[in-house]
Design a protein around this motif. Sequence first.
Motif, PDB file in Angstrom:
ATOM      1  N   MET A  76     -69.075 -50.465  -3.489  1.00  0.00           N
ATOM      2  CA  MET A  76     -69.160 -50.832  -2.082  1.00  0.00           C
ATOM      3  C   MET A  76     -70.346 -51.746  -1.793  1.00  0.00           C
ATOM      4  N   ASP A  77     -70.420 -52.834  -2.561  1.00  0.00           N
ATOM      5  CA  ASP A  77     -71.503 -53.796  -2.386  1.00  0.00           C
ATOM      6  C   ASP A  77     -71.145 -54.784  -1.275  1.00  0.00           C
ATOM      7  N   ARG A  78     -71.899 -55.858  -1.148  1.00  0.00           N
ATOM      8  CA  ARG A  78     -71.696 -56.799  -0.047  1.00  0.00           C
ATOM      9  C   ARG A  78     -70.316 -57.455  -0.090  1.00  0.00           C
ATOM     10  N   ASP A  79     -69.670 -57.461  -1.256  1.00  0.00           N
ATOM     11  CA  ASP A  79     -68.350 -58.075  -1.389  1.00  0.00           C
ATOM     12  C   ASP A  79     -67.228 -57.042  -1.480  1.00  0.00           C
ATOM     13  N   PHE A  80     -67.486 -55.847  -1.001  1.00  0.00           N
ATOM     14  CA  PHE A  80     -66.487 -54.787  -0.976  1.00  0.00           C
ATOM     15  C   PHE A  80     -65.183 -55.283  -0.338  1.00  0.00           C
ATOM     16  N   LEU A  81     -64.080 -55.126  -1.056  1.00  0.00           N
ATOM     17  CA  LEU A  81     -62.719 -55.530  -0.681  1.00  0.00           C
ATOM     18  C   LEU A  81     -62.492 -57.033  -0.657  1.00  0.00           C
ATOM     19  N   LEU A  82     -63.527 -57.824  -0.868  1.00  0.00           N
ATOM     20  CA  LEU A  82     -63.396 -59.279  -0.770  1.00  0.00           C
ATOM     21  C   LEU A  82     -63.111 -59.835  -2.156  1.00  0.00           C
ATOM     22  N   SER A  83     -61.843 -59.878  -2.509  1.00  0.00           N
ATOM     23  CA  SER A  83     -61.426 -60.120  -3.898  1.00  0.00           C
ATOM     24  C   SER A  83     -61.315 -61.593  -4.262  1.00  0.00           C
ATOM     25  N   THR A  84     -61.442 -62.493  -3.279  1.00  0.00           N
ATOM     26  CA  THR A  84     -61.347 -63.919  -3.561  1.00  0.00           C
ATOM     27  C   THR A  84     -62.558 -64.639  -2.973  1.00  0.00           C
ATOM     28  N   GLU A  85     -62.812 -65.827  -3.460  1.00  0.00           N
ATOM     29  CA  GLU A  85     -63.922 -66.608  -2.927  1.00  0.00           C
ATOM     30  C   GLU A  85     -63.687 -66.955  -1.458  1.00  0.00           C
ATOM     31  N   THR A  86     -62.447 -67.263  -1.118  1.00  0.00           N
ATOM     32  CA  THR A  86     -62.128 -67.554   0.277  1.00  0.00           C
ATOM     33  C   THR A  86     -62.441 -66.353   1.167  1.00  0.00           C
ATOM     34  N   PRO A 135     -54.243 -49.868   3.217  1.00  0.00           N
ATOM     35  CA  PRO A 135     -52.797 -50.161   3.149  1.00  0.00           C
ATOM     36  C   PRO A 135     -52.151 -50.243   4.527  1.00  0.00           C
ATOM     37  N   GLY A 136     -52.564 -49.374   5.446  1.00  0.00           N
ATOM     38  CA  GLY A 136     -51.974 -49.390   6.779  1.00  0.00           C
ATOM     39  C   GLY A 136     -52.307 -50.654   7.549  1.00  0.00           C
ATOM     40  N   MET A 137     -53.562 -51.093   7.449  1.00  0.00           N
ATOM     41  CA  MET A 137     -53.965 -52.326   8.127  1.00  0.00           C
ATOM     42  C   MET A 137     -53.239 -53.537   7.542  1.00  0.00           C
ATOM     43  N   ARG A 138     -53.161 -53.597   6.225  1.00  0.00           N
ATOM     44  CA  ARG A 138     -52.465 -54.715   5.594  1.00  0.00           C
ATOM     45  C   ARG A 138     -50.992 -54.732   5.999  1.00  0.00           C
ATOM     46  N   ALA A 139     -50.375 -53.559   6.076  1.00  0.00           N
ATOM     47  CA  ALA A 139     -48.962 -53.488   6.464  1.00  0.00           C
ATOM     48  C   ALA A 139     -48.773 -53.953   7.906  1.00  0.00           C
ATOM     49  N   GLN A 140     -49.659 -53.511   8.808  1.00  0.00           N
ATOM     50  CA  GLN A 140     -49.537 -53.922  10.208  1.00  0.00           C
ATOM     51  C   GLN A 140     -49.762 -55.423  10.363  1.00  0.00           C
ATOM     52  N   LEU A 141     -50.775 -55.959   9.696  1.00  0.00           N
ATOM     53  CA  LEU A 141     -51.059 -57.394   9.775  1.00  0.00           C
ATOM     54  C   LEU A 141     -49.906 -58.216   9.188  1.00  0.00           C
ATOM     55  N   THR A 142     -49.350 -57.735   8.099  1.00  0.00           N
ATOM     56  CA  THR A 142     -48.257 -58.457   7.454  1.00  0.00           C
ATOM     57  C   THR A 142     -47.001 -58.436   8.313  1.00  0.00           C
ATOM     58  N   GLU A 143     -46.703 -57.275   8.916  1.00  0.00           N
ATOM     59  CA  GLU A 143     -45.526 -57.184   9.790  1.00  0.00           C
ATOM     60  C   GLU A 143     -45.679 -58.098  10.990  1.00  0.00           C
ATOM     61  N   LEU A 167     -58.896 -57.951   6.697  1.00  0.00           N
ATOM     62  CA  LEU A 167     -58.333 -59.190   7.233  1.00  0.00           C
ATOM     63  C   LEU A 167     -58.701 -60.381   6.355  1.00  0.00           C
ATOM     64  N   CYS A 168     -59.968 -60.509   6.006  1.00  0.00           N
ATOM     65  CA  CYS A 168     -60.401 -61.634   5.177  1.00  0.00           C
ATOM     66  C   CYS A 168     -59.819 -61.541   3.773  1.00  0.00           C
ATOM     67  N   GLU A 169     -59.696 -60.315   3.261  1.00  0.00           N
ATOM     68  CA  GLU A 169     -59.056 -60.128   1.959  1.00  0.00           C
ATOM     69  C   GLU A 169     -57.632 -60.666   1.979  1.00  0.00           C
ATOM     70  N   LEU A 170     -56.868 -60.309   3.005  1.00  0.00           N
ATOM     71  CA  LEU A 170     -55.468 -60.711   3.085  1.00  0.00           C
ATOM     72  C   LEU A 170     -55.342 -62.221   3.275  1.00  0.00           C
ATOM     73  N   ILE A 171     -56.129 -62.776   4.182  1.00  0.00           N
ATOM     74  CA  ILE A 171     -56.084 -64.228   4.398  1.00  0.00           C
ATOM     75  C   ILE A 171     -56.503 -64.964   3.130  1.00  0.00           C
ATOM     76  N   GLY A 172     -57.537 -64.467   2.463  1.00  0.00           N
ATOM     77  CA  GLY A 172     -57.976 -65.094   1.217  1.00  0.00           C
ATOM     78  C   GLY A 172     -56.890 -65.126   0.157  1.00  0.00           C
ATOM     79  N   GLU A 173     -56.120 -64.046   0.067  1.00  0.00           N
ATOM     80  CA  GLU A 173     -55.014 -64.007  -0.896  1.00  0.00           C
ATOM     81  C   GLU A 173     -53.962 -65.051  -0.544  1.00  0.00           C
ATOM     82  N   TRP A 174     -53.634 -65.166   0.729  1.00  0.00           N
ATOM     83  CA  TRP A 174     -52.628 -66.148   1.134  1.00  0.00           C
ATOM     84  C   TRP A 174     -53.097 -67.574   0.840  1.00  0.00           C
ATOM     85  N   VAL A 175     -54.373 -67.837   1.096  1.00  0.00           N
ATOM     86  CA  VAL A 175     -54.899 -69.190   0.865  1.00  0.00           C
ATOM     87  C   VAL A 175     -54.937 -69.504  -0.628  1.00  0.00           C
TER      88      VAL A 175
END
Length: 464
Positions: free
Chosen positions: A5-15, A385-393, A426-434
């Motif tokens: 859980m460091d400063r980049d927690f859940l942030l899997s892409t550079e974007t 998972p719930g947030m990603r599902a709601q944002l994706t829907e 949110l940033c994780e999901l957008i980063g994946e799409w980009v």
Amino acid sequence: MQKFMDRDFLLSTETARELFHGTAKNMPILDYHCHLSPREIAEDKKFQSITEVWLGGDHYKWRLLRAAGCTEDLVTGNAPDREKFRAFASVMPQLMGSPVYHWSHLELQRAFGIYEPLTPDTADSIYTRANKALQKTSARGLMRQFNVRAVCTTDDPADELCWHEQIAKDPDMEIKVLPAFRPDNAVNLEKPGFGEYIRKLSARVGRVLQTAQDVAAALTERIEDFAEAGALCADHGLDSMMYAPPEPAAANAAFGAAMAGAPIDPAQADAYRTLLLLECAKKYVEIGWVMQIHFGALRDVNRPMLRRLGRDVGGDAINSRSGSEKLGMLLNAIEENSGLPKLILYSLNPNDNAAIASIMGTFQGGGVPGKLQLGSAWWFNDSRPGMRAQLTELACNGVLGQFVGMLTDSRSFLSYPRHEYFRRVLCELIGEWVESGQYPDDRPRLEKIVADLSYNNTKNYFGF
């Protein structure tokens, strides 16, 4: 391996990392639905221990403590605060994958600067350090620490709103603390204590309420009082979505039966509820409020627990028969009666999201961006998972860029990192799409979208 859980927690892409650290991280918080005590804010309450501010009133944590085998004295009982904290610390290492595990550590990090995992071995040290930090702050201090600009509490029509009035007059309080109108006790007439509540509401408006129309008029009057106190929104909680033609005779039959303590015909009860919802919605349109509807909760499943401990202690669940098929009928009735207000819809059953989004789409319009909203992942769905599902829907069946974003729905002054958690997801999901080529790497546009979904859309939609 990424650190815990460091400063980049859940942030899997550079974007994702650039969008979060460059934009989302420092956006203020507008918490448009919470259950904080306005009295505790007015009095700027100081907390005696982390147990009081962190575990007191948190039924998310209480359910986990019980599931891990803790006895009730360590949950809602009279065990010493340190022992309750030790009990929670003993459960934490078992919560791999739980949003509570993530929220709890974000709260320790942001509120107290504590970065090691909470375990039985670290419990006493963390308890001592957190309590020492709490002595230097207060309810308002915590809100300022988390960069909160405004909150909407949850308030009954019979409430006198004296604490909100006191806060509004306080020259030292720069954070907006606004009431939000929650008329469930007047609407859900099958609930125990309905007759007693109507007498309380009668006392508040200064006249006896004898019909469904009288109740509707009282609610309309109190909406005006709430508006004078600064309210911008209302929230309705329904066990399941419902609709029945709002025939006055049926509504009054239900009201009369409820006041007499007699059996209530379900169809007549729905007529009563529909009548009140239509009258409230008409008033919301008139004064420009946002209407919220939460539905799909199976309330007080454990009746012995209800009798022992009361409501809102962890005895609720997801209603698989949430009635989403009746949503279109209710929205159409409101549209035909007065036009729809701005409206946010939340179902506790995640299987309803696609249906809600598609029904909403038939009522959008009028030149209002995102007039109808698919509410943020709520309660049992308030997870990665719930947030990603709601944002994706919402992205698939609506306009994601108009979403009004996150809320805490919490009773704790330490819950604001839930906004950070949402922003990271949110940033994780957008980063994946980009980075997978599904959306262009247009940084100014991406930064605007992230800022809008973190703060700006909420500000504009509610009018903070």
